[in-house]
Design a protein around this motif. Sequence first.
Motif: not given
Length: 800
Positions: A302-328
């Motif tokens: 099956g397809l399981v993603l636990e606390q997954a993050r979009h790497p591009l969005l995470e990189d962009s938000l990190a540059g602005r000091g923000e955090t990404l809500v992960p995907l389950d």
Amino acid sequence: MRVDRESLDRLEWGELTTIVARRMRTPMGRRRAGRLAPLEATDQVLAVQRRVEAMRLRQARFGSLPLAEVTDPGPLLEMLQVEGRSLQGEEIYAMTRLLIVGREVAGALRQLDPEDYPALSGEWARFPDLEAVIGAIEGRIGSTGELEDHASPELARLREEIRALGDRLTSVLEKLIQAEWTAPVLRDRYITVRNDRYVLPVRTDTPRRFHGIVHGSSATEKTLFVEPMETVEINNRLVALKEEEAREIERILARFTALLRSRREDIAVTAEVLGEIDLLAGIAAWAEDTGACRPEMDPGCGLVLEQARHPLLEDSLAGRGETLVPLDLDLPRELRGLVISGPNAGGKTVALKTVGLLALMAHAGMPLPARRARIPLLGALMADIGDEQSLEGGVSTFSSHVRNLARMLEDLEAPALALIDEIGTGTDPAEGAALGTAVLDRLLSRGVHVVATTHHLAVKTWAYRRDGVTNAACEFDERSLRPTYRLVPGVAGSSIGLTMAAQLGLDPEVVEEARRRLDPSGAEAARALENVQALAGRLAAREAEITRRRRELDEQARAEREKWEKREEARRREWSRRLDELARSYRKQAREMIARLEDARERRRLEREQARRERELRRRFEEDSRVARSVEPAPAAWEPAPGEKIWVVSLGREGVVRDCSGHRAEVQLGQARFTVSRSDLRPLGSEAPGGEPSPDPAPVRRRPRLASAVQAELSEKVVPLELHLLGFRVDEALSALDKYLDDVALAGYREVRIVHGMGTGRLRQAVRKHLDRHYPSLSWRQASARQGGAGATVVRMEEE
């Protein structure tokens, strides 16, 4: 995995490779990162994942590989194809630097244990052996491309002569400067160079002539630069020597170039392998920094993603000091379809892109930015994401959407993944929903995995009825009108368009009129969806609370386990220390007694007896140790009760609980009673009525005797089969030899090797003389050629 260029662009694969390329340390690695793509063969995917994981483990244990920034060898390798063309000094240095880095990386990989790193065990052997080329050039040319004096004997001779001649020339010119008669003649007292000749600045209005050759004048024509006649011959010789030096440099550079040209193919292989290793190391470093995990991959999983993050969005938000809500996301094997719904700007497309991009990364052999991930092995992936409307081409959003769906139906066969954003959009809602569900049905019937987003109520309803498909809602806070970016499984999301319109200031009467105009069946279904969503929210909150409590309990259990392990380790060290002290004392007394004996045969017999008794002492010490039992921590929920049979860890005895209150307990051990800490108790079983032990007490899980563990530790410590004395002073070596032979006797070995080296022979003679004088019961011989020859002595313990 087959992926078309359009799908890669829609999932922003190029932007991902740019982020990964930042971790590379060589131009070859950056070039490979730019060419990174999903792999088609399953065995390739799994092999790359194993290599990345092994590299990550290696870097965590030993640090980064000795990779360094080098010059891209491509243009230089092309130059080497031209016969007769010589590279410049800095180009030869850059090429040699590349080979040195390759050698260092190969050396670091060669040190890895193949059993621990099977995926990297053969990587070092892929580097060609270019030591002869490196040895011929290394150290003979500087980073600026200038040859060192020792690049050749002739260059060293010429430069020595040039320096001597330069010193002589400077000396002559300085004497002229200091002479009294030159004071009114010279413009200034300094030496300069014109046309590669050493000259002096002479005034044009001098009352006295200055004999020499004029090599130029100043801009004001008030100064002439004159080569004195006294230095003409010296200057001539200096110019000639410099010309010879230039010819010698050209000859050396031509020789170095020819050497590099003869190994051009091997140099190209070195650059290629170095780029591949750099790519692995860079991906491993990125994975470590982002907390990525190696995905589990299987054809039918099956397809399981636990606390997954979009790497591009995470990189962009990190540059602005923000955090990404992960995907389950958890789609078991039997669910191959997922319909994501919810309001605009609620995160549906982000969730869709996260699933697609992480599937591409997994099939490229990359770790995924998630706590845990399971991805089915796929043969193809296609994505229909975004608005591709083109006014010039006459292509509407709907036309583009339908063309993409047509390609999916034509190309995709299981195992494959289809990603469809806003399925059925761009036309009449009823027609769009009908078209969308028909396409999804066809794809699912072929065994294709499908993830789609939608606003259509009919598509959400279809997902509830269709076997193998489930809904998921992007959560939205209706009070703040902000998305939470949480994906709630099992329910469909509502579009809440009218609610948002009211809260954004639209006339309430207009909003209410719009509600009245809603299709009754659709409105009723929407309300039902809202009720289900509210119920799902309450269940999710309860699940979160249970998860939080479970984590707290796990943390408490972990803390208790650590405290127990620290106590056990302290106890183990204390018994080890006491055992060593007792053994040393016994050994000392035995030696003193044996030393008093004059009969060599009796001494040897007693030495054997002493070793035997010491081993027996250790064995008995272990058996009689009061730390004979070491138990696991008490169960978290266990409460000692009066009359219960227990084990008191600190006292090493069984007993019975008589009273228990707070953190203390009163226990009876035989005829005596003790008050101990409750944490010191472990369950053994309960007593039967009447105070007699029950016939079948509950079993207790005991660890091996602590003393046995200590003995095993000591055995590991004292069982090397050879002693290395290289670099020791004689007194240090003999002291180390005594201690080693004591340990060997305790371990019961029959033959060991003493490595003292050859050198002047002083240490070898001292070792052998010491053996003869103080260990007559032992025999020794010079080691065989295979064992070290005269550099080692083999000592044999006499048989008991």
